[in-house]
Design an enzyme around this catalytic site. Structure first.
Site, mmCIF file in Angstrom:
data_model
loop_
_atom_site.group_PDB
_atom_site.id
_atom_site.type_symbol
_atom_site.label_atom_id
_atom_site.label_comp_id
_atom_site.label_asym_id
_atom_site.label_seq_id
_atom_site.Cartn_x
_atom_site.Cartn_y
_atom_site.Cartn_z
ATOM 1 N N SER A 112 -4.360 2.860 5.914
ATOM 2 C CA SER A 112 -4.242 4.005 4.701
ATOM 3 C C SER A 112 -4.874 3.784 3.630
ATOM 4 O O SER A 112 -6.042 3.305 3.470
ATOM 5 C CB SER A 112 -2.741 4.377 4.911
ATOM 6 O OG SER A 112 -2.512 5.368 3.806
ATOM 7 N N ASP B 220 -7.253 9.921 0.869
ATOM 8 C CA ASP B 220 -7.277 8.522 1.036
ATOM 9 C C ASP B 220 -7.943 8.111 2.355
ATOM 10 O O ASP B 220 -8.714 9.060 2.845
ATOM 11 C CB ASP B 220 -5.993 8.158 1.189
ATOM 12 C CG ASP B 220 -5.398 8.509 2.493
ATOM 13 O OD1 ASP B 220 -5.766 9.445 3.112
ATOM 14 O OD2 ASP B 220 -4.313 7.862 2.833
ATOM 15 N N ASP C 279 -8.063 7.348 5.395
ATOM 16 C CA ASP C 279 -7.997 7.827 6.814
ATOM 17 C C ASP C 279 -7.557 9.466 6.662
ATOM 18 O O ASP C 279 -7.272 9.866 7.704
ATOM 19 C CB ASP C 279 -6.886 7.010 7.462
ATOM 20 C CG ASP C 279 -5.295 7.375 7.131
ATOM 21 O OD1 ASP C 279 -5.319 7.350 5.786
ATOM 22 O OD2 ASP C 279 -4.706 7.654 8.024
ATOM 23 N N ASP D 151 -5.431 11.544 5.646
ATOM 24 C CA ASP D 151 -4.169 12.463 5.642
ATOM 25 C C ASP D 151 -3.433 12.532 4.410
ATOM 26 O O ASP D 151 -2.811 13.689 4.272
ATOM 27 C CB ASP D 151 -3.179 11.658 6.796
ATOM 28 C CG ASP D 151 -2.855 10.130 6.151
ATOM 29 O OD1 ASP D 151 -3.229 9.701 5.055
ATOM 30 O OD2 ASP D 151 -1.986 9.590 6.795
#
Length: 573
Positions: A148, A298, A300, A302
């Site tokens: 993340s 961010d 990744d 999500d």
């Protein structure tokens, strides 16, 4: 753990089960008497209820080929138990972090060595696209390699079940049991590439089409909205610009320096859209382009951070609760106007998120279901009530939101499409997103939130965090910001204490978790929990008031901000 036992643990990694590169690195740590030796080996890197996250390197407390292999071998064992006599398929995606692509192939090899078919993305892709693909391709499970918004030295491993949501009970505990029963010498690393199906750009289009179908409601002023977007060196450069163009948003400026994928995240201290500094290049560009809205995601892909022009015309980053308030209210309003609300619908939230969502749900005649922190619990709600109640949307304060149930995790792409539609609609009607937020506060109440992070790193830091939780649990505050504490919820003990009467009742509708929530008589809410992914303890503070005009909002905002500061002082933060 003593130094000697740590050393003994490290010496086990000099055995034949480990490759030469690993053995050499461990021997160097031992020979140099490095302080990293203890932190690398003093414990096992925890495989928690959603996966694991940690610093990359050799050792049991690091993310590496062997800790990933152990996790994947345990998962493979459980998949064979859960789906006997059928072809098992697992989708794998990974983000831009160092070693993510290599880790993705290692994980794929362990699965194929166990006779499991793998759908492996050719290049890095956002986490929500992995969640979507698990459902879309009818996989038994999914894995994404990501940490993340953690610092560059971290990576991680998240597991999804066949509904596209992160694993929850009982699957999580069963997988954990298999992982910890797996010895390093039991891991099958010799994969079978014949069992790998490569996933390419075609899947992006399928995912984007689903985002549009589930996230767009009206085409008003899209070609007149000025947008600035940044992927902050992450994965969404592959999806969000394409989705915005396909949806008809024509004025999109990209922060080109940050559209270059990089695990070093070279232009930011932290690739976290919760922090204004991460969006500073985007907001600077917005001043040049006269943008109406700034959006960042961010690594990744999500989480999303949104900045809009405030009452002074300056770009202001909305907090997660504010963004979700705007999205939720708008979506429910669209549903109501379309006659789609029947009383059998619900939205999803979490215990650390603002209570404003109860008020919004009540206004529109839907239920607001609440779970523990993390979108896997919202995914569980959807699965538990499938066929009985319709999920509309859901979110949590940590800059995550999902529109519809086609993705079973927070999804920046669909949420960005909705946010831009709202901004375009506001502009076409001579108002702004910020003014729309104030109008919502006038309807349901003015909530204001603050998040305080107390960082405590390493082994001693973990002990300090445990002690802080113990102190708050055993000696709770009697008063916060001038208002007596009226109610204490302890989710570890699953109890709720009415302070005035001394009556304690059971709360067993939500699983146990190390979380405390204090409510004061004037409605102030303070939630305390250790982070599950970072070395910190978090304090979520929510205060509220009522307003009837924009002028009242302006007058009362500083008072609520000062109240947040009083909470910090009272809790010695």
């Amino acid at each position: 753990m003593s130094v000697q036992s740590t050393l003994d643990k490290a010496k086990l990694w000099l055995g034949e089960a480990f490759d030469e590169e690993t053995r050499t690195a461990v021997q160097t740590l031992i020979d140099s008497n490095s302080p990293d030796l203890e932190d690398s080996f003093y414990r096992e890197l925890e495989f928690g209820t959603g996966g694991m996250r940690g610093v990359m390197g050799v050792g049991t407390n690091r993310l590496n080929k062997y800790t990933l292999g152990q996790a994947t071998q345990g998962l493979a064992n459980y998949l064979h138990q859960s789906f006997p006599h059928e072809e098992i398929k697992v989708a794998i995606a990974y983000d831009v972090r160092h070693n993510s692509k290599e880790f993705g192939k290692i994980v794929a090899d362990v699965l194929t060595a166990n006779g499991i078919k793998v759908l492996l993305f050719k290049e890095h892709r956002p986490t929500p696209e992995l969640s979507f693909t698990v459902r879309n391709k009818q996989c038994n499970a999914g894995i994404v390699l990501t940490a993340s918004h953690n610092p560059p030295e971290y990576n991680g491993y998240k597991v999804y079940w066949n509904d596209g949501a992160q694993i929850v009970p009982p699957n999580d505990e069963n997988i954990i049991r298999e992982v910890y029963a797996t010895k390093f010498e039991d891991i099958k690393f010799n994969g079978n590439d014949d069992l790998i199906e490569w996933v390419g750009e075609d899947q992006d289009d399928v995912y984007i089409d689903a985002c549009m179908e589930n996230s767009l409601y009206q085409n008003v002023g899209r070609d007149n909205l000025n947008i600035v977007f940044t992927s902050i060196h992450g994965t969404t450069y592959t999806t969000v610009p394409k989705a915005l163009a396909k949806a008809g948003f024509k004025k999109v400026d990209l922060v080109h320096e940050q559209m270059i994928p990089s695990g070093n995240f070279p232009t930011v201290d932290s690739p976290n859209p919760e922090e204004p500094a991460a969006l500073s290049m985007a907001t600077d560009l917005a001043e040049i382009t006269n943008a109406d809205i700034v959006i960042g995601t961010d690594p990744d892909g999500d989480r999303l951070g949104i900045a809009v022009r405030n009452l002074e015309g300056k770009m202001q980053l909305l907090n997660g609760n504010q963004t979700n308030t705007i999205l939720t209210y708008y979506i429910l309003d669209r549903w109501k106007k379309a006659g789609k609300i029947t009383g059998k619908e619900f939205i999803g939230s979490t215990i650390v998120t603002s209570d404003i969502f109860f008020d919004i749900a009540e206004k529109f005649g839907v239920d607001c279901k609440v779970g523990l922190t993390g979108f896997k619990w919202i995914g569980k709600m959807i699965r538990d009530f499938e066929g009985q109640e319709k999920f509309i949307c859901g979110g949590e304060e940590s800059f995550g939101f999902m529109t519809g149930d086609f993705v079973r995790d927070k999804d920046s792409c669909g949420s960005i499409l909705t946010a831009c539609e709202i901004a375009a609609w506001c502009k076409a009607n001579g108002t702004t997103v910020y003014q729309y937020l104030i109008d919502i506060y006038k309807e349901v109440g003015f909530y204001y939130e603050g998040l305080i992070n107390v960082v405590r790193k390493g082994r001693t830091g973990a002990e300090e965090i445990n002690q802080m939780m113990s102190d708050f649990r055993n000696n709770p505050p009697k008063e916060i910001a001038g208002s007596p504490v009226a109610e204490l919820k302890d989710f570890k003990e699953q109890t709720m204490l009415d302070v005035a009467t001394g009556e304690k009742s059971v709360m067993d509708d939500i699983p146990k978790s190390n979380v405390l929530i204090f409510y004061t008589q004037d409605g102030t809410k303070v939630c305390v929990r250790p982070s599950g992914t970072e070395p910190k303890i978090k304090f979520y503070v929510s205060v509220k008031d009522s307003i009837h005009s924009q002028e009242e909002f302006v007058a009362k905002l500083p008072k609520l901000q000062e109240k947040i500061n009083l909470v910090k002082q009272d809790l010695n933060l």
